[in-house]
Design a protein around this motif. Structure first.
Motif, PDB file in Angstrom:
ATOM      1  N   THR A 177       0.911  -1.126  -0.031  1.00  0.00           N
ATOM      2  CA  THR A 177       0.052   0.034  -0.123  1.00  0.00           C
ATOM      3  C   THR A 177       0.894   1.269  -0.092  1.00  0.00           C
ATOM      4  N   THR A 179       0.400   4.429   5.200  1.00  0.00           N
ATOM      5  CA  THR A 179      -0.865   3.737   5.538  1.00  0.00           C
ATOM      6  C   THR A 179      -1.621   4.311   6.526  1.00  0.00           C
ATOM      7  N   TRP A 230      -4.481   6.903   5.279  1.00  0.00           N
ATOM      8  CA  TRP A 230      -5.551   6.655   4.657  1.00  0.00           C
ATOM      9  C   TRP A 230      -6.799   6.917   5.302  1.00  0.00           C
ATOM     10  N   LEU A 271      -5.259  -3.210   0.236  1.00  0.00           N
ATOM     11  CA  LEU A 271      -5.163  -1.760   0.885  1.00  0.00           C
ATOM     12  C   LEU A 271      -5.339  -1.899   2.294  1.00  0.00           C
ATOM     13  N   VAL A 308      -5.283   0.350   5.862  1.00  0.00           N
ATOM     14  CA  VAL A 308      -5.731   1.838   6.184  1.00  0.00           C
ATOM     15  C   VAL A 308      -5.336   2.207   7.477  1.00  0.00           C
TER      16      VAL A 308
END
Length: 142
Positions: free
Chosen positions: A68, A76, A79, A100, A102
């Motif tokens: 990511t 990350t 996000w 992904l 986050v």
């Protein structure tokens, strides 16, 4: 006649190993058995270490954090802020964008302004994972 191409900066395996070693040392100092993954600029795994005592799931999580970070060129943990107030994105991104992550623990590896890869750490709270990844990236300044 040559076809148009683009060239990208990429990290070497020697650099990946340097970051891996520094991250392992930082994780040991925190007493946090972790998995550390380093990917290249295209998100392909270059180096991986699962420390003794690190949970099995940390292997995939660390790789996805690195992926990511390299893929988007941002940590990350950013996000969550990026998507939290955009309901369609908040609902769709975490489940709709494969791999992904986050939450924190993935950082882009930037050399001379170019994203050359990503590092992902998994093993503890995401805030501790960030500390370990940052300690590894600090060796770039040495």
């Amino acid at each position: 006649m040559s076809a148009p191409i683009r060239r990208r900066a990429a990290l070497t395996n020697a650099l990946a190993q340097q970051l891996l070693d520094a991250a392992r040392e930082a994780a040991a100092e925190l007493g946090q058995p972790s998995t550390i993954a380093v990917v290249d600029e295209s998100g392909h795994l270059n180096a991986l270490a699962r420390m003794d005592g690190a949970a099995l799931l940390t292997v995939d999580i660390a790789q996805d954090k690195a992926y990511t970070a390299a893929g988007f060129g941002m940590p990350t943990d950013q996000w969550h802020e990026f998507i939290k107030d955009d309901q369609p994105l908040a609902m769709g991104a975490p489940t709709g964008i494969r791999r992904l992550i986050v939450f924190g623990g993935g950082l882009p590896i930037v050399v001379d302004g170019d994203v050359v890869g990503g590092i992902g750490v998994s093993g503890g709270h995401w805030s501790d994972d960030i500390k370990i990844a940052k300690a590894a990236l600090a060796t770039l300044d040495d």
